[in-house]
Scaffold this active site. Structure first.
Site, PDB file in Angstrom:
ATOM      1  N   CYS A 137       0.808  -1.229   0.000  1.00 45.29           N
ATOM      2  CA  CYS A 137       0.000   0.000   0.000  1.00 45.29           C
ATOM      3  C   CYS A 137       0.836   1.273   0.000  1.00 45.29           C
ATOM      4  CB  CYS A 137      -0.933   0.010   1.212  1.00 45.29           C
ATOM      5  SG  CYS A 137      -2.323  -1.121   1.079  1.00 45.29           S
ATOM      6  N   ILE A 138       1.561   1.531   1.070  1.00 43.66           N
ATOM      7  CA  ILE A 138       2.185   2.837   1.265  1.00 43.66           C
ATOM      8  C   ILE A 138       3.195   3.199   0.163  1.00 43.66           C
ATOM      9  CG2 ILE A 138       3.440   4.322   2.872  1.00 43.66           C
ATOM     10  CD1 ILE A 138       2.360   2.699   5.140  1.00 43.66           C
TER      11      ILE A 138
END
Length: 441
Positions: free
Chosen positions: A276-277
């Site tokens: 994600c990040i």
């Protein structure tokens, strides 16, 4: 009342609705399990035959799921898995949880979503709910999925079929928050779609927040992870500043964290990892480029975070020089390769970049990670050391802590490694001259 409201809501309420989850990874499988826990019959669809076979045998491969719970769901005939997309024609609701990585140019790769829709387009039907959970850019649900619905004359979104976006909020390894108790955001292409989507998810999640559109729900996810990426980038830059200023960044951050308002604690590290990040902010910046806007914060944070593996490699080189060892030919042990502590997921882990940089410098690399027995990426394939002991640790010129798993004996490392590069502040209790710490001047 529209017919879908009467038919589908009745099925949701009496638990007769048949649920499908497409993509049985870290997002999809926990979601499927929550539906079985609520008493729904769930069909999981995945292209990976190994995952399908494991599930149908009652065998778990996700650390956040208890083996006994998955086994119970399978034995009670509430969960089955298949590679056959035609099963969609028998389902009342499907959640799409497939990967959305970046391509080599760091642009969105939405091919998995498109592939799913190509597979199921002939099987979507009236009185059905479709929810996209895969993280993607604002507008994706309407651009990528809605056209498959409108191509069928008999299907009208909000009338006899519903389409929503609901961003996944999985945090692997989190002992407090999971799918069940993490508030869920959902937005539909119509108000009716949102209502139906909320009705279903409210059966497995206590707090469901409805937003005004699919675009809003898509943006929520990107804001959450962009916020984290930018603040981690700030923490990483503070660490580099403190090294140059002769200050301990960890002490600075801990002290700042005592302020009860106006400050949120983020810590530095060897780089960003996970699904994600490191990825999601680029979905947002890519979308804004199409609107002739440069997302400058995202770009700057991305530059800082992307450079952290190189910064760590430079710290290793500096440490080796102090003991009069060239990096070329040095034997280096990487401690932890998962992208965060106490999990087995090494997707986008900064350890991979650091290993690659060290290999290019002709270092001899081994690694130890009790959660990751085998590491495969690009042209590299490594097996973890099964156990570290004093004799083994003394074989290496340097040990580099990349992932601070809870079950690693840091005292053993401190006492037996010739040189330690600590990127996670895991060695702070050991006052030794052989420890070089990220963020400490």
């Amino acid at each position: 009342m529209e017919r879908i409201e009467m038919n589908l809501i009745d099925k949701i309420n009496d638990k007769s609705a048949k649920i499908g989850v497409i993509g049985l990874g870290y997002v999809g499988l926990p979601l499927a399990i929550e539906f079985t826990n609520a008493g729904y019959e769930v069909t999981g669809v995945d292209v990976d035959q190994k995952k399908v076979d494991l599930i149908n045998s009652g065998k778990n491969y996700i650390s956040d799921i208890k083996d006994s719970i998955l086994n119970k769901a399978v034995n009670n005939n509430l969960l089955k898995a298949t590679t056959d997309y035609s099963m969609v024609k028998e389902l009342d609701a499907i959640s799409i949880c497939v990967p959305t990585p970046l391509n080599k140019e760091k642009n969105p790769d939405i091919s998995y979503i498109v592939s799913v829709m190509d597979e199921i387009k002939d099987f979507i039907h009236e009185d059905m709910l479709i929810v996209l959970e895969s993280t993607t850019y604002p507008g994706s649900t309407k651009e990528l999925i809605l056209p498959y619905i409108t191509k069928k004359e008999e299907l009208i979104a909000g009338k006899n079929i519903c389409l929503c976006f609901s961003p996944e909020r999985i945090d692997p390894g989190n002992k407090t928050y999971n799918t069940n108790n993490t508030p869920k955001v959902i937005g539909g292409v119509t108000k009716k779609c949102s209502e139906i989507g909320k009705k279903l998810y409210s059966k497995i999640i206590k707090d469901v927040i409805v937003v005004s559109s699919t675009e809003t729900a898509e943006m929520v996810k990107l804001l959450e992870n962009t916020f984290r990426a930018i603040n981690i980038g700030l923490a990483n830059e503070v660490a580099i500043m403190c090294e140059k200023l002769g200050i301990n960044a960890w002490e600075v951050i801990d002290a700042a964290g005592t302020k009860p308002f106006g400050f949120m604690k983020f810590i530095p590290g060897p780089g960003l990892g996970g699904h994600c990040i490191p990825i999601d902010p680029y979905y947002l910046s890519w979308k804004l480029k199409t609107l002739d806007y440069d997302a400058r914060f995202i770009k700057l944070a991305g530059e800082i975070n992307t450079q952290m593996p190189l910064h760590v490699t430079n710290l290793i080189t500096t440490g080796l020089n102090k003991i009069q060892k060239p990096i070329s030919g040095s034997k280096i042990l990487i401690i932890g390769v998962a992208y965060k502590k106490d999990i087995n997921d090494y997707r986008e882990s900064p350890a991979l970049d650091i290993i690659e940089l060290l290999q290019k410098s002709d270092s001899i690399i081994e690694y130890y990670d009790p959660y990751v027995p085998k590491l495969t990426f690009k042209n590299t394939e490594l097996n973890s050391i099964k156990k570290i002991n004093a004799k083994k640790l003394k074989e290496f010129d340097a040990c580099v802590v990349i992932t601070n798993h809870s079950n690693i004996d840091y005292k053993l490392i401190a006492e037996n490694c010739r040189l330690i590069i600590d990127t996670r502040d895991s060695m702070k209790l050991f006052d030794k001259n052989n420890i070089l710490r990220l963020g400490v001047g």
